[in-house]
Design a protein around this motif. Structure first.
Motif, mmCIF file in Angstrom:
data_model
loop_
_atom_site.group_PDB
_atom_site.id
_atom_site.type_symbol
_atom_site.label_atom_id
_atom_site.label_comp_id
_atom_site.label_asym_id
_atom_site.label_seq_id
_atom_site.Cartn_x
_atom_site.Cartn_y
_atom_site.Cartn_z
ATOM 1 N N HIS A 151 48.914 50.335 35.778
ATOM 2 C CA HIS A 151 49.257 51.667 36.284
ATOM 3 C C HIS A 151 50.768 51.751 36.510
ATOM 4 O O HIS A 151 51.410 50.762 36.893
ATOM 5 C CB HIS A 151 48.532 51.946 37.602
ATOM 6 N N GLU A 152 51.301 52.939 36.301
ATOM 7 C CA GLU A 152 52.733 53.141 36.521
ATOM 8 C C GLU A 152 53.009 53.938 37.795
ATOM 9 O O GLU A 152 54.157 54.245 38.102
ATOM 10 C CB GLU A 152 53.341 53.852 35.304
ATOM 11 N N HIS A 153 51.939 54.293 38.479
ATOM 12 C CA HIS A 153 52.102 55.095 39.699
ATOM 13 C C HIS A 153 51.140 54.562 40.765
ATOM 14 O O HIS A 153 50.288 53.722 40.476
ATOM 15 C CB HIS A 153 51.820 56.569 39.403
ATOM 16 N N HIS A 154 51.277 55.078 41.977
ATOM 17 C CA HIS A 154 50.381 54.665 43.055
ATOM 18 C C HIS A 154 48.933 54.769 42.584
ATOM 19 O O HIS A 154 48.529 55.785 42.006
ATOM 20 C CB HIS A 154 50.549 55.579 44.272
ATOM 21 N N VAL A 155 48.160 53.724 42.868
ATOM 22 C CA VAL A 155 46.746 53.761 42.480
ATOM 23 C C VAL A 155 45.951 54.332 43.658
ATOM 24 O O VAL A 155 45.968 53.761 44.755
ATOM 25 C CB VAL A 155 46.230 52.358 42.092
ATOM 26 N N TYR A 156 45.284 55.439 43.403
ATOM 27 C CA TYR A 156 44.652 56.187 44.490
ATOM 28 C C TYR A 156 43.217 55.744 44.756
ATOM 29 O O TYR A 156 42.742 55.849 45.878
ATOM 30 C CB TYR A 156 44.676 57.687 44.170
ATOM 31 N N ASN A 157 42.499 55.328 43.718
ATOM 32 C CA ASN A 157 41.100 55.006 43.974
ATOM 33 C C ASN A 157 40.540 54.083 42.913
ATOM 34 O O ASN A 157 41.117 53.949 41.825
ATOM 35 C CB ASN A 157 40.262 56.295 44.055
ATOM 36 N N LEU A 172 48.072 58.339 40.761
ATOM 37 C CA LEU A 172 48.626 59.632 41.176
ATOM 38 C C LEU A 172 48.698 60.622 40.022
ATOM 39 O O LEU A 172 48.507 61.823 40.191
ATOM 40 C CB LEU A 172 50.028 59.410 41.781
ATOM 41 N N HIS A 173 48.989 60.149 38.852
ATOM 42 C CA HIS A 173 49.138 61.029 37.697
ATOM 43 C C HIS A 173 47.826 61.275 36.963
ATOM 44 O O HIS A 173 47.821 61.894 35.894
ATOM 45 C CB HIS A 173 50.179 60.449 36.732
ATOM 46 N N GLY A 174 46.723 60.790 37.515
ATOM 47 C CA GLY A 174 45.420 61.040 36.903
ATOM 48 C C GLY A 174 45.076 60.091 35.776
ATOM 49 O O GLY A 174 44.076 60.306 35.073
ATOM 50 N N HIS A 175 45.870 59.057 35.591
ATOM 51 C CA HIS A 175 45.539 58.062 34.562
ATOM 52 C C HIS A 175 44.368 57.217 35.041
ATOM 53 O O HIS A 175 44.448 56.589 36.108
ATOM 54 C CB HIS A 175 46.742 57.162 34.268
ATOM 55 N N ILE A 176 43.310 57.196 34.239
ATOM 56 C CA ILE A 176 42.120 56.417 34.599
ATOM 57 C C ILE A 176 42.085 55.178 33.716
ATOM 58 O O ILE A 176 42.084 55.266 32.485
ATOM 59 C CB ILE A 176 40.835 57.240 34.383
ATOM 60 N N MET A 177 42.098 54.035 34.381
ATOM 61 C CA MET A 177 42.022 52.764 33.663
ATOM 62 C C MET A 177 40.613 52.205 33.761
ATOM 63 O O MET A 177 39.943 52.339 34.793
ATOM 64 C CB MET A 177 43.002 51.751 34.256
ATOM 65 N N GLN A 178 40.186 51.584 32.677
ATOM 66 C CA GLN A 178 38.910 50.867 32.676
ATOM 67 C C GLN A 178 39.230 49.378 32.535
ATOM 68 O O GLN A 178 39.859 48.963 31.550
ATOM 69 C CB GLN A 178 38.029 51.344 31.516
ATOM 70 N N PRO A 183 33.669 37.658 32.147
ATOM 71 C CA PRO A 183 34.378 36.396 32.446
ATOM 72 C C PRO A 183 35.483 36.051 31.448
ATOM 73 O O PRO A 183 36.510 35.500 31.821
ATOM 74 C CB PRO A 183 33.255 35.360 32.404
ATOM 75 N N ASP A 184 35.275 36.368 30.178
ATOM 76 C CA ASP A 184 36.266 35.966 29.178
ATOM 77 C C ASP A 184 37.298 37.056 28.879
ATOM 78 O O ASP A 184 38.144 36.904 28.006
ATOM 79 C CB ASP A 184 35.565 35.562 27.879
ATOM 80 N N SER A 185 37.251 38.143 29.596
ATOM 81 C CA SER A 185 38.170 39.253 29.262
ATOM 82 C C SER A 185 39.469 39.194 30.055
ATOM 83 O O SER A 185 40.424 39.915 29.754
ATOM 84 C CB SER A 185 37.496 40.588 29.530
ATOM 85 N N GLU A 186 39.504 38.395 31.102
ATOM 86 C CA GLU A 186 40.699 38.228 31.937
ATOM 87 C C GLU A 186 41.200 39.559 32.493
ATOM 88 O O GLU A 186 42.393 39.805 32.578
ATOM 89 C CB GLU A 186 41.806 37.525 31.135
ATOM 90 N N GLY A 187 40.249 40.403 32.829
ATOM 91 C CA GLY A 187 40.630 41.670 33.454
ATOM 92 C C GLY A 187 41.416 42.593 32.550
ATOM 93 O O GLY A 187 42.287 43.335 32.991
ATOM 94 N N ARG A 188 41.088 42.566 31.267
ATOM 95 C CA ARG A 188 41.796 43.417 30.313
ATOM 96 C C ARG A 188 41.565 44.896 30.657
ATOM 97 O O ARG A 188 40.448 45.334 30.876
ATOM 98 C CB ARG A 188 41.303 43.117 28.897
ATOM 99 N N GLY A 189 42.632 45.653 30.700
ATOM 100 C CA GLY A 189 42.510 47.058 31.041
ATOM 101 C C GLY A 189 42.959 47.969 29.920
ATOM 102 O O GLY A 189 43.846 47.624 29.134
ATOM 103 N N GLU A 190 42.320 49.103 29.842
ATOM 104 C CA GLU A 190 42.753 50.120 28.885
ATOM 105 C C GLU A 190 42.566 51.486 29.520
ATOM 106 O O GLU A 190 41.705 51.675 30.385
ATOM 107 C CB GLU A 190 41.967 50.018 27.581
ATOM 108 N N GLU A 191 43.406 52.419 29.094
ATOM 109 C CA GLU A 191 43.303 53.754 29.676
ATOM 110 C C GLU A 191 42.102 54.469 29.104
ATOM 111 O O GLU A 191 41.955 54.581 27.883
ATOM 112 C CB GLU A 191 44.575 54.562 29.410
ATOM 113 N N LEU A 192 41.247 54.926 30.003
ATOM 114 C CA LEU A 192 40.057 55.657 29.585
ATOM 115 C C LEU A 192 40.441 57.082 29.193
ATOM 116 O O LEU A 192 40.073 57.570 28.143
ATOM 117 C CB LEU A 192 39.044 55.670 30.733
ATOM 118 N N LEU A 193 41.171 57.725 30.057
ATOM 119 C CA LEU A 193 41.747 59.032 29.759
ATOM 120 C C LEU A 193 42.703 59.408 30.879
ATOM 121 O O LEU A 193 42.744 58.735 31.923
ATOM 122 C CB LEU A 193 40.684 60.123 29.612
#
Lengths: 343, 427
Positions: A151-157, A172-178, A183-193
């Motif tokens: 995230h590039e901004h405050h994470v709200y929830n 804050l900007h409405g970016h939703i990360m998934q 176990p083997d993904s190491e917390g990989r994140g991608e923007e859902l929308l």
């Protein structure tokens, strides 16, 4: 609370009524029901976590934070409660002790913690905050398991998928990360929308406003509900509409934007999905406090109820029969979702 | 100035500076109803050398609780903590960690009671030192600084406003337009200070030559104060054109540009540093906005997050370069914000007990003046208002704040004569 001892009445949003109110010293900031329904935990504009005992009708302050308590989560077995504060501190408490003393305290985030949730398997507590990070902690030991950046901004929830395999976060900007928690993904994140309806840069005041003030994943794991403020025309006066946005987690698209038919100025501060198949939101702002009930398929509400004061937080009881609301007027109120006795 | 006016009376035997001021009056102070004149004795008065004022105006009303006078743990204090500063015993809000490290250069005034909760009135009263009354207009502190601090032959504007929002000028009132602010919108150089691309240098020179010829011919027979004023305007414009690079922040070293590039306000701070280094006597930066009736705490994180680091860098740079001794720095607003946190996590307007920060030229460093009660609802020591502050600002840079200006026969005290400087603030 005598109504709870009578034969259960059918859930009926239109019969929602005030069941109990508890005067508190300061305006409330958050609230949470314990899984056994014995206590209501709440934060207020002081430095304590408060435990309200429903049976004894007493409020006990629990002190260890150095600022307001912003978020609370209970372990599913009801043994512990974990609070996150504006001080960035994450604190573990024994929920049922007569005089609870904090068990563990972690300086979890730089700046505010904005949300605390516990995973479905009760092994992990997730937090997010103004340091733009999502963090995963071991519930049992308090050790940091993972720090998720993206995230590039405050994470709200944040919210766990019911399977526990994914975590969702919104900034804050409405970016939703998934976040993939396999176990083997190491917390990989991608923007859902990017939920564009949840953010605006107010050019007059030269500031951003937005973010998901509430986040709930549907029990079946197909929808993500985000609550906040939209269509803001004056950020610094809070002139905008309370909104709930339902995101389809399979397609990654907004499935339904829910805005009250006569929208009051304010933000959605509480969201719950009721087992009978409807959504409930609690709203607070200059337009007052409101409950809205939604079927999730239509833009507008099926029913609304004016509250005594602005809502700042809402939690549904474990049995789904009551709602607790943390109000701005220094009251914790419980509302029944069924017909009032004597009617 | 050797001058032979058409009417051949001695009444036009005035100082060039007076004349220029009068020209400004013609252009901008018609409300006074006539030709603005001033006492030549005043024109020769205080020349305070190369003293300067930097005023940073936090528009909308910054919260004193979230800045200079935190009250953590009280019913009014909000969620933020107080942090120690470079001055032992002095704490400010945790939203200003960088500024806290420069506090030994600053002093806090924690006892302002300005009896006002209105934005417009607050802007006027804080920057003119006078109570706002219908039909009255007083010069902005920047206009007075331009008049009192600029050297006689100073080629640059003396009153510069760097803004992205907030009021669009620092008005000069009876001093005339010469002392009104030159505005750098969004930090851009003043408008019309570059030759249009469609106009070649040769064409521009020919055009000016023609104008000069016409002017000289006219002036030989019909010279007036008006024509001299016009001449000055053209001369000033030419000076400005030739020194346009003073207003170009990209002339600063790349390392400094990178350092200050954290925000628009940061770039404005670097620009202010550049202007002050070129001895511009008054620079104001508007930072906007702090009018946080809703979610005060979130917005103060955002706005003071922009303010804190660049401001502290600027203070540190001015100190390291030896400029702080001759530059008065003031961080002000039109008022503070209510102790009571409203139902929307906001704070409303509050002029009863609030704070500002000052430092540099003529100001005691590393102190705190005044005090509020435990939850900030009242001033309990050394209560002052904008009138006292205005005297203090002027005195700090060596201007006699009790002096009066004779403008076309009317006497104007430059500061409220009923008020006095805050001696505890002055070095």
């Amino acid at each position: 609370m005598s109504e709870q001892n009578q034969k259960p009445k059918a859930i009926d949003p239109e019969s929602t009524h005030l069941l109990k109110e508890v005067a508190c010293g300061r305006p409330l900031t958050t609230c949470c029901w314990d899984p056994q329904g014995r206590y209501l935990l709440f934060g207020a504009e002081d430095f304590d976590l408060h435990r309200y005992d429903l049976q004894a009708d007493t409020v006990q302050p629990l002190s260890h934070h150095d600022s307001w308590v912003r978020a609370i989560a209970c372990t599913p077995d009801g043994s512990s409660v974990i609070s996150g504060g504006y001080d960035g501190r994450l604190v573990w408490w024994p929920l049922s002790d007569q005089e609870p003393k904090h068990e563990r305290s972690v300086d979890a985030h730089t700046g505010w913690i904005r949300a605390v949730v516990i995973s479905p398997d009760a092994q992990t507590v997730a937090t997010c905050g103004n340091d733009r990070l999502v963090k995963l902690w071991d519930v049992a030991t308090g050790e940091l398991k993972s720090s998720l950046s993206g995230h590039e901004h405050h994470v709200y929830n944040i919210g766990f998928h019911p399977t526990g395999s994914f975590l969702y976060s919104c900034d804050l900007h409405g970016h939703i990360m998934q976040w993939d928690l396999a176990p083997d993904s190491e917390g990989r994140g991608e923007e859902l929308l990017r939920a564009e309806g949840l953010h605006i840069y107010d050019k007059s005041f030269r500031a951003d406003i937005g973010g998901a003030r509430t986040m709930v994943v549907h029990p079946e794991g197909d929808l993500l509900a985000l609550g906040g403020i939209t269509k803001v025309t004056n950020a610094f006066a809070g002139v905008g509409h309370a909104v709930m946005i339902l995101v389809n987690l399979r397609t990654g698209e907004v499935q339904q934007t829910c805005i009250p038919q006569s929208p009051p100025n304010g933000s959605t501060w509480g969201t719950a999905y009721h087992p009978d198949g409807f959504w409930i939101t609690a709203v607070g702002g200059s337009g007052g406090g409101w409950f809205y009930f939604w079927n999730g398929r239509e833009e507008h509400e099926s029913f609304k109820l004016k509250l005594k004061s602005e809502a700042r937080a809402m939690a549904m009881s474990p049995d789904g029969r009551s709602l607790a609301v943390g109000h701005a007027d220094r009251h914790l109120r419980m509302y029944a979702l069924y017909e009032e006795s004597g009617k | 100035m050797q001058c032979h006016y058409a009417c051949r009376t001695g009444e036009h035997g005035i100082h060039r500076r007076t004349l220029l001021s009068a020209a400004g009056g013609l252009l901008g102070a018609a409300s006074l109803g006539g030709f603005v004149m001033q006492n030549p004795a005043v024109a020769d008065q205080l020349r305070s050398g190369c003293k300067r004022i930097l005023n940073i105006f936090l528009h909308g009303g910054v919260s004193q609780f979230e800045s200079w006078d935190p009250k953590p743990g009280t019913d009014t204090g909000g969620p933020f903590r107080a942090i120690p500063t470079s001055v032992p015993g002095v704490h400010i809000c945790e939203l200003l960690p960088h500024t806290a490290k420069q506090m030994h250069h600053l002093t806090l005034l924690r006892s302002l009671n300005t009896h006002n909760n209105d934005h417009g009135r607050g802007v006027v009263e804080m920057t003119t030192g006078h109570k706002q009354l219908p039909g009255s207009a007083y010069p902005h502190v920047g206009a007075l600084a331009a008049k009192m601090l600029a050297p006689e032959d100073f080629a640059l504007p003396g009153n510069v406003l760097i803004r992205s929002a907030g009021p669009a000028s620092n008005p000069a009132a009876y001093l005339g337009a010469r002392y009104a602010s030159v505005v750098m919108n969004n930090g851009q150089p003043p408008a019309f200070t570059s030759r249009p691309e469609s106009l070649s240098l040769a064409s521009d020179q020919r055009r000016n030559q023609l104008r000069s010829q016409a002017h000289d011919r006219f002036a030989r027979r019909r010279r007036t104060a008006d024509t001299d004023a016009y001449t000055y305007s053209f001369d000033q414009a030419q000076d400005l054109l030739s020194r346009r690079q003073v207003f170009e922040v990209d002339q600063e070293p790349q390392a400094d540009q990178d350092r200050y590039a954290v925000s628009e306000f940061g770039r404005h701070c670097l620009l202010a540093r550049r202007l002050l280094e070129h001895d511009v006597p008054f620079v104001q930066i508007n930072h906007s906005n702090y009018d946080t009736h809703y979610e005060n705490f979130d917005f103060h994180i955002e706005q003071l997050g922009e303010f804190d680091q660049p401001f502290s860098m600027l203070i540190e740079d001015l100190a390291e370069r030896g400029l702080l001794e001759s530059t008065l720095v003031c961080v002000m607003s039109e008022f503070g914000r209510t102790p009571r946190i409203n139902s929307r996590y906001g704070r409303d307007h509050w002029g009863k007990s609030w704070s500002i920060a000052l430092g540099g030229c003529g100001i005691q460093a590393g102190g705190v003046v005044g005090k509020t009660n435990d939850n900030g609802t009242e001033v309990v020591a050394d209560e002052v208002d904008h009138g006292h502050l205005f005297h203090t600002l002027l005195q700090a840079v060596g201007i006699d704040s009790f002096q009066e200006l004779d403008i076309a026969g009317r006497i104007f005290p430059i500061a409220d004569p009923a008020k006095v400087p805050i001696k505890e603030l002055l070095a």
